[in-house]
Scaffold this motif. Sequence first.
Motif: not given
Length: 519
Positions: A364-367, A396-397, A448-449
């Motif tokens: 995905t391009p954004e967090p 669960t990160f 996540p990015l």
Amino acid sequence: MLTENKKNKASTASANATDTEVPGPDAEMLPTRKRRPEVAFPRGHEEVKFGDLTLYLVEKRMGKSRRNFLSNLARSKGFCVDDALSGNVTHVVSEGNTAQDLWNWLEEQGFGETRDTHVLNISWFTESMSAGRPVPVELRHYIQNPAVDHRSCAHPSDKPESAVSPYACQRRTTLDNHNKIFTDALEVLAENMEFIGNRGPCLAFRRAASVLKSLCAPLQHLEETHRLPCLGEHSKAILEEIFECGSSSRAEDILNDERYRTMKLFSSVFGIGPKTAESWYHRGLRTFEQVLSEPSIRLNRMQTAGFLFYEDISKPVSRTEASALKIIVEEAVICVNPHATVHITGGFRRGKEFGHDVDFIIKTPEPGQEDAVLPAVIQRFKTQNILLYSDFQDSTFDLSQLPTHRFEAMDHFSKCFLILKLKREQESCEREASRDWKAVRVDLVAPPLERYAYALLGWTGSTLFERDLRRFARLERGKLLDNHALYDKATKTLLPACTEEEIFAHLGLEYIEPWQRNA
């Protein structure tokens, strides 16, 4: 609920080879395009710490972008890097070139062998970057000129004991296995040890097979194995018997063993791991019919789906089918997030033509956008009536929990394990006289990015390559690596990386292409 065969998907899929465009017969009639002028990359005012040496990185095979990245990395650590092959150069560094091609090119540039200039492979550079200083040049670092007799340059005892690294992450292992007769036997023994629950010997046999897979030629004599790493007494005994008899009696006995065959049959079902398979075996069960008719056995959702679609999902998935699934997944993802991208991982990214499932990683391009992708994609599959089974696991990160010290911990990213309908080709339907779709296993992960590079590396595999990469990081570099991050224990910091190349650079390793990670 996690079932026991949900292995760490830090492994599996394939590298797409780059196609070379062949010019047609009229190619020379086309107008010649003007070559673009070289673009100068801005540099900072880095302090030169090692002024007594000057590096030159050969762009041939390495490529311009990688050369720029490595040059800037070296300058940031205080090395002097010359963009031209001048008389000031003391260390020429090459990557991916054969000795003959490199020296032919050097001679075309007017470069001759001099006592003051070292021509080195990339391993010296990566080791120096990791150390933060120039490491001593050893015999193994040199790229010798094939046209010159170097037999008098060094004593035989100066040669390293083994030219093959004990770490899979330092070996380039393609799908061209020249020692299949040996590795097949070793892998049967490894699988049997896994079924027994004897973890140590299982790993030992797998490492031995991995070393043999990396060799560029078939073994001709047992003596050739004496300097190879990771070959213990038991593995060498297997090789010796194959040299003498043409096969391994021990491996053949295992293949004919009822327990092994039953364990292999049961564990081939989606959702059934070695512990469940062993439990059923000890209860006297030997066939699927016996399992399904046993009143005391309660199958969970995954196991039920595994038996229901066994005929389809037990068969290999082809690269053509994987490509068709990629289109389906991409369409669903783009509907959810038009700027997201989908990348194939696992065995198909490593160049395999067939696999047991297809793994995809969504970028995905954004967090923060990754959290919403998978639930929406699953819902779209339901709407399209192609979803046969889904097991979604929410993320669960937690960055504050890094680094994790669990060596084989399942990653904490949002992921889902699916079975999808894939449309069959018309001729296939007519030939098999069956329904017009096939059930196929598909796994999706959405990290996540800022964790994407680490997740891509982990999910690409192979399993042993990833294991050795983490082992190398821990034992040789004092760092902790997993699917989430690389942690430097000396500085107590997480090392950022946007690409796999940067992760290898952090570890002082030559970059290994995905198609060379089939350990």
